[in-house]
Scaffold this motif. Structure first.
Motif, PDB file in Angstrom:
ATOM      1  N   GLN A   1       4.874   9.282  13.325  1.00 46.52           N
ATOM      2  CA  GLN A   1       3.555   9.507  13.907  1.00 46.52           C
ATOM      3  C   GLN A   1       3.484   9.026  15.351  1.00 46.52           C
ATOM      4  O   GLN A   1       2.855   9.662  16.194  1.00 46.52           O
ATOM      5  CB  GLN A   1       2.476   8.826  13.072  1.00 46.52           C
TER       6      GLN A   1
ATOM      7  N   THR B   1       6.992   6.825   8.259  1.00 47.56           N
ATOM      8  CA  THR B   1       5.831   7.632   8.620  1.00 47.56           C
ATOM      9  C   THR B   1       5.215   7.144   9.925  1.00 47.56           C
ATOM     10  O   THR B   1       4.876   7.951  10.800  1.00 47.56           O
ATOM     11  CB  THR B   1       4.788   7.603   7.487  1.00 47.56           C
ATOM     12  N   GLN B   2       5.087   5.838  10.067  1.00 43.65           N
ATOM     13  CA  GLN B   2       4.518   5.286  11.299  1.00 43.65           C
ATOM     14  C   GLN B   2       5.395   5.614  12.502  1.00 43.65           C
ATOM     15  O   GLN B   2       4.893   5.950  13.573  1.00 43.65           O
ATOM     16  CB  GLN B   2       4.335   3.777  11.169  1.00 43.65           C
TER      17      GLN B   2
END
Length: 95
Positions: A63, A59-60
């Motif tokens: 993002q 996810t990081q």
């Protein structure tokens, strides 16, 4: 110590990935909880269950890529991270 308390403590000491899968075992005999733990561990190692740590890293990575010009490249990098982590987990399982 009562068996129910042992089960409760056993569940609480595990990380998030295990914790959510262990909650339905509250009130079950400890041996059943251990069996469930083995199944969860096997699921993580085979990729059937995604660990929260892997999900967080992915996810990081995604993002970070959304705000840049090369968003497509960063999505590919995030996919490579997932595949690399799953391969590493499989190697650990087969040792």
């Amino acid at each position: 110590m009562k068996e129910s308390k042992i089960v409760e403590v056993f569940i609480q000491v595990h990380d998030e990935t295990y914790y959510q899968h262990f909650l339905p075992t509250l009130g079950k005999p400890f041996i059943e909880v251990l069996k469930m733990g083995k199944m969860i561990e096997d699921g993580i190692k085979t990729g059937r269950i995604v660990s929260f740590a892997t999900l967080k890293v992915t996810t990081q990575a995604i993002q970070k890529g959304l705000g840049s010009v090369g968003g497509k490249k960063n999505e590919e990098d995030a996919s490579a991270i997932i595949v690399g982590q799953q391969a590493r987990e499989r190697r650990l399982y087969h040792r």
